[in-house]
Write a protein that holds these residues in place. Structure first.
Motif, PDB file in Angstrom:
ATOM      1  N   ALA A   1       0.828  -1.209   0.000  1.00 38.40           N
ATOM      2  CA  ALA A   1       0.000   0.000   0.000  1.00 38.40           C
ATOM      3  C   ALA A   1       0.861   1.257   0.000  1.00 38.40           C
ATOM      4  CB  ALA A   1      -0.929   0.002   1.212  1.00 38.40           C
ATOM      5  N   ASP A   2       1.965   1.230   0.724  1.00 39.60           N
ATOM      6  CA  ASP A   2       2.870   2.378   0.745  1.00 39.60           C
ATOM      7  C   ASP A   2       3.405   2.687  -0.647  1.00 39.60           C
ATOM      8  OD1 ASP A   2       5.035   4.256   1.841  1.00 39.60           O
ATOM      9  OD2 ASP A   2       6.234   2.645   0.964  1.00 39.60           O
ATOM     10  N   LEU A   3       3.890   1.658  -1.353  1.00 39.29           N
ATOM     11  CA  LEU A   3       4.406   1.876  -2.704  1.00 39.29           C
ATOM     12  C   LEU A   3       3.311   2.398  -3.621  1.00 39.29           C
ATOM     13  CD1 LEU A   3       6.521   1.675  -4.914  1.00 39.29           C
ATOM     14  CD2 LEU A   3       5.956  -0.761  -5.156  1.00 39.29           C
ATOM     15  N   ALA A   4       2.126   1.812  -3.539  1.00 39.05           N
ATOM     16  CA  ALA A   4       1.030   2.248  -4.402  1.00 39.05           C
ATOM     17  C   ALA A   4       0.665   3.711  -4.149  1.00 39.05           C
ATOM     18  CB  ALA A   4      -0.189   1.358  -4.180  1.00 39.05           C
ATOM     19  N   LEU A   5       0.621   4.131  -2.895  1.00 42.98           N
ATOM     20  CA  LEU A   5       0.282   5.523  -2.594  1.00 42.98           C
ATOM     21  C   LEU A   5       1.344   6.475  -3.128  1.00 42.98           C
ATOM     22  CD1 LEU A   5      -1.207   5.346   1.015  1.00 42.98           C
ATOM     23  CD2 LEU A   5      -2.415   5.651  -1.154  1.00 42.98           C
ATOM     24  N   ARG A   6       2.607   6.090  -3.035  1.00 37.04           N
ATOM     25  CA  ARG A   6       3.656   6.951  -3.575  1.00 37.04           C
ATOM     26  C   ARG A   6       3.516   7.090  -5.089  1.00 37.04           C
ATOM     27  NH1 ARG A   6       8.552   4.435  -2.967  1.00 37.04           N
ATOM     28  NH2 ARG A   6       7.963   2.666  -1.671  1.00 37.04           N
ATOM     29  N   VAL A   7       3.224   5.965  -5.746  1.00 43.67           N
ATOM     30  CA  VAL A   7       3.081   5.981  -7.198  1.00 43.67           C
ATOM     31  C   VAL A   7       1.862   6.809  -7.607  1.00 43.67           C
ATOM     32  CG1 VAL A   7       2.548   4.511  -9.181  1.00 43.67           C
ATOM     33  CG2 VAL A   7       4.320   3.820  -7.554  1.00 43.67           C
ATOM     34  N   LEU A   8       0.752   6.632  -6.906  1.00 45.88           N
ATOM     35  CA  LEU A   8      -0.462   7.389  -7.219  1.00 45.88           C
ATOM     36  C   LEU A   8      -0.273   8.875  -6.941  1.00 45.88           C
ATOM     37  CD1 LEU A   8      -3.099   4.909  -5.743  1.00 45.88           C
ATOM     38  CD2 LEU A   8      -2.743   5.414  -8.171  1.00 45.88           C
ATOM     39  N   ASP A   9       0.416   9.217  -5.865  1.00 50.46           N
ATOM     40  CA  ASP A   9       0.671  10.622  -5.547  1.00 50.46           C
ATOM     41  C   ASP A   9       1.444  11.318  -6.652  1.00 50.46           C
ATOM     42  OD1 ASP A   9      -0.670  10.583  -3.180  1.00 50.46           O
ATOM     43  OD2 ASP A   9       1.096  10.470  -1.887  1.00 50.46           O
ATOM     44  N   ALA A  10       2.257  10.564  -7.387  1.00 55.06           N
ATOM     45  CA  ALA A  10       3.062  11.144  -8.455  1.00 55.06           C
ATOM     46  C   ALA A  10       2.299  11.252  -9.771  1.00 55.06           C
ATOM     47  CB  ALA A  10       4.326  10.313  -8.657  1.00 55.06           C
ATOM     48  N   GLY A  11       1.035  10.840  -9.785  1.00 56.75           N
ATOM     49  CA  GLY A  11       0.217  11.010 -10.977  1.00 56.75           C
ATOM     50  C   GLY A  11       0.025   9.772 -11.826  1.00 56.75           C
ATOM     51  N   TRP A  12       0.622   8.658 -11.443  1.00 52.49           N
ATOM     52  CA  TRP A  12       0.407   7.411 -12.166  1.00 52.49           C
ATOM     53  C   TRP A  12      -0.947   6.803 -11.792  1.00 52.49           C
ATOM     54  CZ3 TRP A  12       3.632   5.301 -15.830  1.00 52.49           C
ATOM     55  CH2 TRP A  12       4.921   5.832 -15.920  1.00 52.49           C
ATOM     56  N   ARG A  13      -1.377   5.831 -12.582  1.00 53.65           N
ATOM     57  CA  ARG A  13      -2.612   5.114 -12.300  1.00 53.65           C
ATOM     58  C   ARG A  13      -2.300   3.648 -12.014  1.00 53.65           C
ATOM     59  NH1 ARG A  13      -6.132   5.344 -17.327  1.00 53.65           N
ATOM     60  NH2 ARG A  13      -7.609   4.320 -15.949  1.00 53.65           N
ATOM     61  N   ILE A  14      -3.173   3.013 -11.230  1.00 53.99           N
ATOM     62  CA  ILE A  14      -3.102   1.581 -10.981  1.00 53.99           C
ATOM     63  C   ILE A  14      -4.485   1.019 -11.254  1.00 53.99           C
ATOM     64  CG2 ILE A  14      -2.709  -0.236  -9.270  1.00 53.99           C
ATOM     65  CD1 ILE A  14      -0.814   1.630  -7.831  1.00 53.99           C
ATOM     66  N   ARG A  15      -4.558   0.002 -12.103  1.00 59.49           N
ATOM     67  CA  ARG A  15      -5.855  -0.560 -12.455  1.00 59.49           C
ATOM     68  C   ARG A  15      -5.906  -2.035 -12.094  1.00 59.49           C
ATOM     69  NH1 ARG A  15      -5.446  -3.367 -17.450  1.00 59.49           N
ATOM     70  NH2 ARG A  15      -7.712  -3.531 -17.441  1.00 59.49           N
ATOM     71  N   ARG A  16      -7.109  -2.560 -12.053  1.00 53.77           N
ATOM     72  CA  ARG A  16      -7.322  -3.980 -11.779  1.00 53.77           C
ATOM     73  C   ARG A  16      -7.471  -4.726 -13.090  1.00 53.77           C
ATOM     74  NH1 ARG A  16      -9.106  -6.883  -7.265  1.00 53.77           N
ATOM     75  NH2 ARG A  16      -9.406  -4.925  -6.157  1.00 53.77           N
ATOM     76  N   GLY A  17      -6.768  -5.838 -13.212  1.00 45.85           N
ATOM     77  CA  GLY A  17      -6.836  -6.624 -14.432  1.00 45.85           C
ATOM     78  C   GLY A  17      -7.876  -7.731 -14.351  1.00 45.85           C
ATOM     79  N   ARG A  18      -7.789  -8.678 -15.287  1.00 39.78           N
ATOM     80  CA  ARG A  18      -8.759  -9.772 -15.368  1.00 39.78           C
ATOM     81  C   ARG A  18      -8.205 -11.096 -14.846  1.00 39.78           C
ATOM     82  NH1 ARG A  18      -9.272  -7.241 -20.445  1.00 39.78           N
ATOM     83  NH2 ARG A  18     -11.247  -6.134 -20.756  1.00 39.78           N
ATOM     84  N   ARG A  19      -6.905 -11.228 -14.790  1.00 41.33           N
ATOM     85  CA  ARG A  19      -6.310 -12.509 -14.397  1.00 41.33           C
ATOM     86  C   ARG A  19      -6.672 -12.826 -12.943  1.00 41.33           C
ATOM     87  NH1 ARG A  19      -2.651  -8.497 -13.840  1.00 41.33           N
ATOM     88  NH2 ARG A  19      -1.222  -8.554 -12.045  1.00 41.33           N
ATOM     89  N   THR A  20      -6.825 -14.104 -12.663  1.00 41.10           N
ATOM     90  CA  THR A  20      -7.258 -14.537 -11.332  1.00 41.10           C
ATOM     91  C   THR A  20      -6.219 -15.454 -10.713  1.00 41.10           C
ATOM     92  OG1 THR A  20      -9.587 -14.397 -11.985  1.00 41.10           O
ATOM     93  CG2 THR A  20      -9.074 -15.716 -10.042  1.00 41.10           C
ATOM     94  N   THR A  21      -5.994 -15.247  -9.422  1.00 41.25           N
ATOM     95  CA  THR A  21      -5.046 -16.043  -8.646  1.00 41.25           C
ATOM     96  C   THR A  21      -5.709 -16.490  -7.356  1.00 41.25           C
ATOM     97  OG1 THR A  21      -3.081 -14.947  -9.552  1.00 41.25           O
ATOM     98  CG2 THR A  21      -2.853 -15.963  -7.384  1.00 41.25           C
ATOM     99  N   ARG A  22      -5.567 -17.772  -7.039  1.00 42.09           N
ATOM    100  CA  ARG A  22      -6.115 -18.317  -5.792  1.00 42.09           C
ATOM    101  C   ARG A  22      -5.146 -18.074  -4.642  1.00 42.09           C
ATOM    102  NH1 ARG A  22      -6.211 -23.282  -5.110  1.00 42.09           N
ATOM    103  NH2 ARG A  22      -8.098 -23.571  -3.881  1.00 42.09           N
ATOM    104  N   HIS A  23      -5.707 -17.716  -3.510  1.00 42.41           N
ATOM    105  CA  HIS A  23      -4.922 -17.562  -2.286  1.00 42.41           C
ATOM    106  C   HIS A  23      -5.537 -18.472  -1.230  1.00 42.41           C
ATOM    107  CE1 HIS A  23      -2.860 -16.054   1.173  1.00 42.41           C
ATOM    108  NE2 HIS A  23      -2.303 -15.043   0.530  1.00 42.41           N
ATOM    109  N   PRO A  24      -5.138 -19.733  -1.186  1.00 38.86           N
ATOM    110  CA  PRO A  24      -5.703 -20.642  -0.182  1.00 38.86           C
ATOM    111  C   PRO A  24      -5.395 -20.150   1.229  1.00 38.86           C
ATOM    112  CG  PRO A  24      -4.484 -21.853  -1.867  1.00 38.86           C
ATOM    113  CD  PRO A  24      -4.161 -20.410  -2.057  1.00 38.86           C
TER     114      PRO A  24
END
Length: 370
Positions: A190-213
């Motif tokens: 979350a820290d890295l994502a907030l730094r990246v977003l603060d700088a004007g970049w975007r982060i999007r959700r994709g379609r690929r799926t991963t299981r987390h048992p």
């Protein structure tokens, strides 16, 4: 999986970085990656984060075997037991591909993950720094989930978690990767994502799926999780008091925990001073707060004898543990400047401590870097 990068069609090149403590789940993680349909990764960087004395190479033999042909493009590095943030940074420094995909060692990618990943990356706009995978947490269908299972299920709703996250490698280099002061698998993504977003970049959700048992956990694992309150203190210092809203993260119960802890401490102090009536009032406040917390955890669960007993005991111990870790985190990180202050100088150097000379060792015997 295709034997050559991009053999199933053109697409962005990518590397897969997996930090690991070489748990039993690693073999299943790598086997699912090797079996996934679509263009293979250009390289796989497996970062062994076990402390030096525990990092014997024998434990990796079976997990590496399941990679099949992908073993030839796999490199194993060691990061010295400094936590997943440092382990991922070790992996980043070895990547030459335009995209770096992080997987945790306890997840299993879906059967079409590679081709779906290529589609996710190909659709990323130029201002998109990262594309997050969809996390699915299988829960038992024959009973209500336990407290631990419900906590794991929360990962399916979490933003920007590195269990399956693809970043542009250039962005990771620009921002210095993950902040290595986050030594647990908590808040560093979350820290890295907030730094990246603060700088004007975007982060999007994709379609690929991963299981987390849901992996097995010790009965008192919820107590150990309270160490994350110290990481929340660092997040507050770096991103401000409203970081919860920015990260779309649940605020948690730290205020209630502090109140319950205060009531219990007051009851003990008043009793020692001989003020029984006041001590009784404070004790009732502690008991009421603890009972409410315990019921909030028991009610949605299976309510078995073991689960109820565990919830009752840990509900009494968690408030003081959480309060202690929050206070210790506030003290430890009291001098940490806000991220935006550091970004005005050099973001890459601001968050990444100097690498120890022995942080990265060469590929393990029998492996070759891609």
């Amino acid at each position: 999986m295709s034997g050559d990068p991009g053999a199933d069609g053109p697409g962005p090149g990518y590397a897969v970085v997996v930090p690991t403590l070489v748990r039993d789940t690693l073999a299943d993680c790598l086997a699912a990656l090797a079996a996934a349909n679509g263009p293979a990764p250009d390289e796989i960087v497996l970062v062994d984060d076990r402390p030096g004395p525990d990092a014997g190479p024998d434990a990796l033999e079976h997990p590496l075997t399941v990679l099949g042909d992908l073993r030839e493009r796999t490199v194993v590095l060691r990061s010295g037991g400094r936590g997943p943030a440092a382990a991922r940074n070790t992996g980043i420094r070895a990547v030459a591909s335009p995209w770096t995909v992080f997987l945790d060692d306890d997840v299993q990618v879906g059967p079409h993950w590679c081709e779906q990943l290529i589609q996710d990356l190909a659709e990323a706009a130029p201002d998109t720094a990262a594309v997050q995978g969809v996390i699915a947490v299988p829960l038992p269908g024959e009973r209500r989930p336990t407290d631990w299972e419900r906590g794991t299920a929360g990962l399916a709703r979490a933003r920007w978690i590195a269990a399956d996250m693809a970043y542009r490698t250039g962005v990771l280099e620009e921002f210095g990767g993950f902040d290595e002061r986050f030594t647990r698998a908590f808040r560093e993504d979350a820290d890295l994502a907030l730094r990246v977003l603060d700088a004007g970049w975007r982060i999007r959700r994709g379609r690929r799926t991963t299981r987390h048992p849901v992996r097995p956990a010790a009965r008192w694992a919820s107590l150990g999780q309270q160490r994350g309150n110290a990481d929340d203190a660092l997040m507050r210092r770096l991103h401000g008091p409203d970081w919860w809203a920015k990260a779309v993260a649940p605020r948690g119960r730290i205020r209630r925990h502090a109140a319950i802890t205060g009531a219990g401490a007051a009851a003990l102090a008043l009793a020692a001073a001989g003020r029984r009536r006041a001590a009784g009032v404070a004790g009732l406040g502690w008991a009421a707060g603890t009972a409410e917390y315990a019921w909030a955890r028991i009610a949605p669960g299976p309510r078995t004898r073991d689960e109820v007993t565990t919830m009752l005991v840990t509900s009494a111990l968690i408030p003081p543990a959480a309060t202690w870790h929050r206070l210790s985190g506030l003290w430890r990180h009291r001098g940490a400047p806000a991220w935006r202050e550091l970004a005005a100088t050099s973001p890459a150097e601001a968050v990444r401590p100097a690498r120890p000379a022995n942080a990265v060792q060469g590929p393990s015997p029998g492996l070759s870097p891609s």
